[in-house]
Design a protein around this motif. Structure first.
Motif, PDB file in Angstrom:
ATOM      1  N   UNK A  35       0.837  -1.208   0.000  1.00  0.00           N
ATOM      2  CA  UNK A  35       0.000   0.000   0.000  1.00  0.00           C
ATOM      3  C   UNK A  35       0.874   1.262   0.000  1.00  0.00           C
ATOM      4  N   UNK A  36       1.945   1.201   0.753  1.00  0.00           N
ATOM      5  CA  UNK A  36       2.820   2.368   0.868  1.00  0.00           C
ATOM      6  C   UNK A  36       3.476   2.682  -0.476  1.00  0.00           C
ATOM      7  N   UNK A  37       3.793   1.639  -1.229  1.00  0.00           N
ATOM      8  CA  UNK A  37       4.459   1.817  -2.528  1.00  0.00           C
ATOM      9  C   UNK A  37       3.629   2.688  -3.465  1.00  0.00           C
ATOM     10  N   UNK A  38       2.322   2.630  -3.316  1.00  0.00           N
ATOM     11  CA  UNK A  38       1.447   3.396  -4.206  1.00  0.00           C
ATOM     12  C   UNK A  38       1.431   4.876  -3.852  1.00  0.00           C
ATOM     13  N   UNK A  39       1.912   5.212  -2.662  1.00  0.00           N
ATOM     14  CA  UNK A  39       1.826   6.612  -2.209  1.00  0.00           C
ATOM     15  C   UNK A  39       3.141   7.357  -2.368  1.00  0.00           C
ATOM     16  N   UNK A  40       4.201   6.616  -2.648  1.00  0.00           N
ATOM     17  CA  UNK A  40       5.528   7.224  -2.620  1.00  0.00           C
ATOM     18  C   UNK A  40       5.933   7.729  -3.996  1.00  0.00           C
ATOM     19  N   UNK A  41       6.333   9.002  -4.088  1.00  0.00           N
ATOM     20  CA  UNK A  41       6.711   9.555  -5.391  1.00  0.00           C
ATOM     21  C   UNK A  41       8.078   9.047  -5.865  1.00  0.00           C
ATOM     22  N   UNK A  75      13.559   6.043   1.323  1.00  0.00           N
ATOM     23  CA  UNK A  75      12.901   5.510   2.510  1.00  0.00           C
ATOM     24  C   UNK A  75      13.941   4.865   3.405  1.00  0.00           C
ATOM     25  N   UNK A  76      14.038   5.351   4.628  1.00  0.00           N
ATOM     26  CA  UNK A  76      14.977   4.789   5.598  1.00  0.00           C
ATOM     27  C   UNK A  76      14.201   3.875   6.541  1.00  0.00           C
ATOM     28  N   UNK A 122      22.844   6.981  -6.060  1.00  0.00           N
ATOM     29  CA  UNK A 122      21.501   6.385  -6.021  1.00  0.00           C
ATOM     30  C   UNK A 122      20.539   7.215  -5.182  1.00  0.00           C
ATOM     31  N   UNK A 123      21.070   7.937  -4.207  1.00  0.00           N
ATOM     32  CA  UNK A 123      20.205   8.712  -3.314  1.00  0.00           C
ATOM     33  C   UNK A 123      19.540   9.877  -4.026  1.00  0.00           C
ATOM     34  N   UNK A 124      20.124  10.302  -5.143  1.00  0.00           N
ATOM     35  CA  UNK A 124      19.539  11.443  -5.856  1.00  0.00           C
ATOM     36  C   UNK A 124      18.952  11.044  -7.207  1.00  0.00           C
ATOM     37  N   UNK A 125      18.823   9.736  -7.437  1.00  0.00           N
ATOM     38  CA  UNK A 125      18.229   9.294  -8.715  1.00  0.00           C
ATOM     39  C   UNK A 125      16.718   9.394  -8.691  1.00  0.00           C
ATOM     40  N   UNK A 126      16.140   9.250  -9.892  1.00  0.00           N
ATOM     41  CA  UNK A 126      14.691   9.277 -10.050  1.00  0.00           C
ATOM     42  C   UNK A 126      13.997   8.095  -9.381  1.00  0.00           C
ATOM     43  N   UNK A 132      21.919  10.877   4.388  1.00  0.00           N
ATOM     44  CA  UNK A 132      20.506  10.807   3.998  1.00  0.00           C
ATOM     45  C   UNK A 132      20.000  12.181   3.567  1.00  0.00           C
ATOM     46  N   UNK A 133      19.314  12.258   2.429  1.00  0.00           N
ATOM     47  CA  UNK A 133      18.784  13.563   1.990  1.00  0.00           C
ATOM     48  C   UNK A 133      17.744  14.090   2.984  1.00  0.00           C
ATOM     49  N   UNK A 134      17.559  15.407   2.977  1.00  0.00           N
ATOM     50  CA  UNK A 134      16.653  15.969   3.983  1.00  0.00           C
ATOM     51  C   UNK A 134      15.193  15.582   3.741  1.00  0.00           C
ATOM     52  N   UNK A 135      14.889  15.144   2.513  1.00  0.00           N
ATOM     53  CA  UNK A 135      13.514  14.721   2.222  1.00  0.00           C
ATOM     54  C   UNK A 135      13.254  13.255   2.587  1.00  0.00           C
ATOM     55  N   UNK A 136      14.229  12.612   3.186  1.00  0.00           N
ATOM     56  CA  UNK A 136      14.076  11.180   3.509  1.00  0.00           C
ATOM     57  C   UNK A 136      12.804  10.905   4.314  1.00  0.00           C
ATOM     58  N   UNK A 137      12.124   9.831   3.946  1.00  0.00           N
ATOM     59  CA  UNK A 137      10.958   9.364   4.701  1.00  0.00           C
ATOM     60  C   UNK A 137      11.447   8.300   5.690  1.00  0.00           C
ATOM     61  N   UNK A 138      11.187   8.524   6.952  1.00  0.00           N
ATOM     62  CA  UNK A 138      11.658   7.604   7.990  1.00  0.00           C
ATOM     63  C   UNK A 138      10.546   6.632   8.363  1.00  0.00           C
TER      64      UNK A 138
END
Ligand code: ADP
Ligand code: MG
Length: 135
Positions: free
Chosen positions: A15-21, A26-27, A92-96, A111-117
């Protein structure tokens, strides 16, 4: 969120996979056996349509790549940030594509500042508590 059994953690991942851009990092935090790989299996199977049984944690190789756009890291055996950088993983951390990182503690500074924990905790009777947040 509480999951009662591994099938529910798998479903949470799906379910989470469908919400993630695209481009998300994801950490996945949690002790051994907390369910990080289980969640990742659901997540990756939803994005690739591979069966969960064919998705394994890259414990010895650090990274598995799916369809050039899902990057599953398991950094348990990594010594630290330097190794990650030297192996050329930082790009890889900044790839599409989407990065799923087990044991992100090993590279916390990168970890980028937009990381989802995502944190997984053992609860009684096989339950797991899953907590998602970003800064
Ligand atoms: P980690 O990657 O965090 O070390 P795994 O996902 O590899 O953890 O392992 C979790 C183990 O716990 C699996 O054997 C799984 O079947 C079991 N398990 C029992 N209950 C749950 C639950 N509610 N969620 C996830 N895994 C569970
Ligand atoms: Mg694991």
């Amino acid at each position: 969120m509480i999951t009662q059994k591994s099938a529910e953690t798998l479903q949470f991942g799906r379910d989470f996979a469908r919400k993630v851009p695209a481009g998300a990092v994801l950490a996945l935090y949690g002790d051994l056996g907390a369910g990080k790989t289980t969640l990742a299996k659901g997540f990756i199977s939803a994005l690739t349509s591979l069966p969960e049984t064919e998705i394994q944690s890259p414990t010895f190789t650090y990274l598995n790549i799916y369809d050039e756009r899902v990057f599953h890291f398991d950094l348990y055996r990594l010594k630290g940030e330097n190794d990650f950088v030297e192996m050329g993983f930082t790009d890889f951390l900044s790839k599409e594509g989407i990065c799923l990182i087990e044991w992100p503690e090993r590279i916390e500074k990168l970890l980028p500042k937009e990381t989802i924990f995502i944190e997984l905790f053992h609860e009684k009777n096989g339950k797991r508590r899953i907590h998602v947040h970003s800064f």
